[in-house]
Write an enzyme that holds these catalytic residues in place. Structure first.
Site, PDB file in Angstrom:
ATOM      1  N   GLU A 134       0.828  -1.207   0.000  1.00 30.12           N
ATOM      2  CA  GLU A 134       0.000   0.000   0.000  1.00 30.12           C
ATOM      3  C   GLU A 134       0.866   1.263   0.000  1.00 30.12           C
ATOM      4  O   GLU A 134       1.835   1.372   0.754  1.00 30.12           O
ATOM      5  CB  GLU A 134      -0.916   0.004   1.228  1.00 30.12           C
ATOM      6  CG  GLU A 134      -1.898   1.175   1.254  1.00 30.12           C
ATOM      7  CD  GLU A 134      -2.778   1.188   2.492  1.00 30.12           C
ATOM      8  OE1 GLU A 134      -3.803   1.883   2.472  1.00 30.12           O
ATOM      9  OE2 GLU A 134      -2.441   0.496   3.476  1.00 30.12           O
ATOM     10  N   LYS A 176     -10.147   2.574  -2.283  1.00 35.82           N
ATOM     11  CA  LYS A 176     -10.319   2.005  -0.948  1.00 35.82           C
ATOM     12  C   LYS A 176     -11.639   2.467  -0.328  1.00 35.82           C
ATOM     13  O   LYS A 176     -11.916   3.664  -0.255  1.00 35.82           O
ATOM     14  CB  LYS A 176      -9.142   2.432  -0.064  1.00 35.82           C
ATOM     15  CG  LYS A 176      -9.105   1.799   1.308  1.00 35.82           C
ATOM     16  CD  LYS A 176      -7.803   2.197   2.004  1.00 35.82           C
ATOM     17  CE  LYS A 176      -7.653   1.582   3.377  1.00 35.82           C
ATOM     18  NZ  LYS A 176      -6.350   1.931   3.995  1.00 35.82           N
ATOM     19  N   CYS A 226      -5.866  -2.817   2.329  1.00 32.90           N
ATOM     20  CA  CYS A 226      -5.574  -2.735   3.760  1.00 32.90           C
ATOM     21  C   CYS A 226      -6.808  -2.868   4.654  1.00 32.90           C
ATOM     22  O   CYS A 226      -7.279  -3.968   4.868  1.00 32.90           O
ATOM     23  CB  CYS A 226      -4.795  -1.462   4.064  1.00 32.90           C
ATOM     24  SG  CYS A 226      -3.929  -1.529   5.669  1.00 32.90           S
TER      25      CYS A 226
END
Length: 294
Positions: free
Chosen positions: A43, A116, A153
């Site tokens: 990331e 995300k 994540c």
């Protein structure tokens, strides 16, 4: 493809972005030389994890998509004939930014992107200050090496995200990651957190009959504000199969690259043995979209 060779690149980043990109480029070249067909980066791999502080100057690191990074990694993908999963700080418009994974096809073009969706806000992880929650939904990216369910994540803790990718034909779940230890926690607590992180994603593999790839940062990064003792990213990048079986787990403390072969066809057999998708009671799950059931 029945079998896929996946390269991962776990790296300790520094403030010099050119140095980070140089080492990433060398790693991609090395992994391609070892036969990798798909390469996954961690990331926000271009620089330091800037979310340890709330600083408006950090927005200067953001870039458009397409932009300089997609050109850079697209050229690497084309040169080596590999698919690359990147993770970028996207500037969509003035004042509007995302944490965005971009998949580069082996011909250098953009195969797709994912913004995300779940954005954390914890001490040293002040991501809500920087990132607008994604608005592209949970949709896998179709590539020459397969259908990739790319998430980022904090998304990795949510079974709903993995399931929605699986229901749309994802053949593998991929998580670029930046997570580490708080120095104030005991060693025992640190290890409980690391094992929970690993376990929840292995659970996604089992529940969906899909391999999982998680590529995490590694090494220490100081808190520029001095309010905390910084983050020691715990590495431990891993690849597991559709029954949660660990195929490879990287170092907890060192930079590491590697190529892991995954048998995608095995997932079909696992789903025949354990037909979770068949037996889902979709007529009874309406309440799952509520925040809480009183």
């Amino acid at each position: 493809m029945e079998k896929l060779k996946i390269g991962f690149l776990q790296q300790h980043n520094v403030a010099d972005m050119d140095d980070n990109r140089r080492r990433l480029s060398a790693g991609i070249s090395r992994l391609a030389g070892e036969g990798a067909q798909l390469i996954v980066l961690q990331e926000l791999h271009n620089g330091l994890y800037f979310c340890q502080v709330e600083d408006v100057d950090n927005f200067d690191q953001a870039e458009p998509i397409p932009g300089p990074s997609t050109q850079f990694y697209g050229e690497l993908a084309r040169r080596h004939g590999v698919v690359i999963v990147t993770s970028l700080f996207e500037k969509r418009a003035p004042g509007l930014y995302h944490n965005t994974a971009v998949v580069m096809e082996s011909d250098g073009t953009i195969a797709g992107k994912y913004r995300k969706m779940h954005i954390p806000d914890d001490p040293a992880y002040y991501e809500k200050f920087y990132f607008t929650p994604g608005d592209l939904g949970f949709h896998p990216v179709r590539t020459s090496v397969g259908v990739l369910g790319v998430l980022v994540c904090w998304d990795q803790w949510y079974p709903e995200a993995a399931r929605l990718m699986a229901l749309q034909g994802a053949e593998i779940l991929i998580y670029p990651t930046a997570i580490g230890y708080a120095s104030a926690d005991s060693y025992e607590e640190q290890q409980r957190q690391r094992e929970a992180w690993t376990t929840v994603m292995r659970g996604h593999a089992v529940a969906n009959g899909l391999p999982v790839v998680a590529v995490n940062r590694v090494g220490f990064e100081a808190d520029p504000s001095g309010q905390t003792d910084g983050i020691s990213f715990w590495g431990s990048s891993f690849v597991c199969g559709p029954q949660g079986e660990m195929l490879h787990r990287a170092s907890e403390k060192e930079d590491e690259t590697g190529v892991v072969e995954v048998n995608l066809a095995h997932g079909e057999m696992v789903r025949r043995w354990w037909p979770f998708l068949r037996d889902r009671r979709i007529d009874q799950y309406g309440d799952v979209v509520k925040r809480f059931i009183d």
